[in-house]
Design a protein around this motif. Structure first.
Motif, PDB file in Angstrom:
ATOM      1  N   ILE A  23      33.491  47.819  -1.337  1.00  0.00           N
ATOM      2  CA  ILE A  23      32.850  48.332  -2.554  1.00  0.00           C
ATOM      3  C   ILE A  23      32.843  49.856  -2.568  1.00  0.00           C
ATOM      4  N   GLU A  24      32.477  50.448  -1.445  1.00  0.00           N
ATOM      5  CA  GLU A  24      32.441  51.912  -1.329  1.00  0.00           C
ATOM      6  C   GLU A  24      33.824  52.503  -1.609  1.00  0.00           C
ATOM      7  N   THR A  25      34.860  51.863  -1.085  1.00  0.00           N
ATOM      8  CA  THR A  25      36.221  52.377  -1.268  1.00  0.00           C
ATOM      9  C   THR A  25      36.665  52.253  -2.725  1.00  0.00           C
ATOM     10  N   VAL A  26      36.339  51.111  -3.339  1.00  0.00           N
ATOM     11  CA  VAL A  26      36.708  50.927  -4.751  1.00  0.00           C
ATOM     12  C   VAL A  26      35.983  51.954  -5.627  1.00  0.00           C
ATOM     13  N   LYS A  27      34.722  52.243  -5.261  1.00  0.00           N
ATOM     14  CA  LYS A  27      33.936  53.203  -6.051  1.00  0.00           C
ATOM     15  C   LYS A  27      34.442  54.635  -5.881  1.00  0.00           C
ATOM     16  N   ASN A  28      34.813  54.986  -4.652  1.00  0.00           N
ATOM     17  CA  ASN A  28      35.093  56.395  -4.354  1.00  0.00           C
ATOM     18  C   ASN A  28      36.554  56.800  -4.374  1.00  0.00           C
ATOM     19  N   GLN A  29      37.465  55.842  -4.414  1.00  0.00           N
ATOM     20  CA  GLN A  29      38.887  56.187  -4.416  1.00  0.00           C
ATOM     21  C   GLN A  29      39.517  55.562  -5.659  1.00  0.00           C
ATOM     22  N   GLU A  30      40.698  56.026  -5.992  1.00  0.00           N
ATOM     23  CA  GLU A  30      41.370  55.488  -7.185  1.00  0.00           C
ATOM     24  C   GLU A  30      42.080  54.177  -6.854  1.00  0.00           C
ATOM     25  N   VAL A  31      41.273  53.132  -6.612  1.00  0.00           N
ATOM     26  CA  VAL A  31      41.857  51.855  -6.187  1.00  0.00           C
ATOM     27  C   VAL A  31      42.181  50.989  -7.402  1.00  0.00           C
ATOM     28  N   LYS A  32      43.385  50.416  -7.395  1.00  0.00           N
ATOM     29  CA  LYS A  32      43.772  49.522  -8.488  1.00  0.00           C
ATOM     30  C   LYS A  32      43.872  48.075  -8.031  1.00  0.00           C
ATOM     31  N   LEU A  33      44.132  47.919  -6.731  1.00  0.00           N
ATOM     32  CA  LEU A  33      44.371  46.583  -6.195  1.00  0.00           C
ATOM     33  C   LEU A  33      43.724  46.472  -4.815  1.00  0.00           C
ATOM     34  N   VAL A  34      42.996  45.371  -4.585  1.00  0.00           N
ATOM     35  CA  VAL A  34      42.410  45.127  -3.267  1.00  0.00           C
ATOM     36  C   VAL A  34      43.122  43.920  -2.654  1.00  0.00           C
TER      37      VAL A  34
END
Ligand code: B12
Length: 103
Positions: A23-34
């Motif tokens: 969650i932290e990574t999705v919030k803080n980085q420009e993530v499009k795909l997990v």
């Protein structure tokens, strides 16, 4: 490696990753795909709880989620609400491009 070779920028969170870390990574980085991988049937439920935690944190709709690994199947992806599943690394690239509408 296959995704990187196809031009994706990868953030490798390593092993035993908590839902909070996703969650932290999705919030803080420009993530499009997990992408989540499980080798053992005993670790598969963590994929479900991670997707549920992402929903609760309000970030599930920001990204596409794909899963894979030896014990995982398309049926399990459907069951836990993942956007996709691939049986191998080459088709994972195709699936990622399809979900992100990349030609
Ligand atoms: C190597 C291996 C080990 C090594 C791991 C070394 C390491 N540091 O990684 C060691 C010897 C430590 C090990 C230990 C154990 N193992 Co083991 N292991 C394997 C083995 C032979 C290969 C796994 C592997 O690395 N494959 C290579 C990778 C590249 O392939 P892959 O994981 O399938 O990934 C591909 C696809 O699935 C897909 N994919 C994978 N992830 C993702 C993610 C996304 C998003 C996408 C789209 C696609 C995708 O793309 C990949 C490339 O094509 C498998 C059998 C097998 N054939 O899978 C058993 C296997 C995973 N192990 C098994 C078991 C039971 C164990 C142990 C519990 C044994 C024990 N009693 O101690 C322990 C658990 C250790 C632990 N804490 O996790 C079982 C799991 C059974 C189950 N139903 O859960 C398996 C399936 C063997 C079996 N048939 O019984 N193991």
């Amino acid at each position: 490696m296959m995704l990187q070779g196809a031009g994706f920028e990868i953030i490798d969170l390593g092993v035993d990753v908590t839902p909070e870390k996703f969650i932290e990574t999705v919030k803080n980085q420009e993530v499009k795909l997990v992408g989540m991988s499980a080798l053992l049937t005993t670790t598969m439920p963590s994929m479900k709880s991670t997707i549920e935690a992402m929903k609760e944190a309000g970030v599930r709709d920001k990204v596409k989620v794909i899963i894979g690994g030896a014990p995982v199947s398309q049926a399990y992806a459907d069951e836990i609400g993942a956007d996709g599943y691939s049986p191998d690394a080459a088709s994972a690239v195709e699936k990622a491009k399809e979900l992100l509408n990349i030609a």
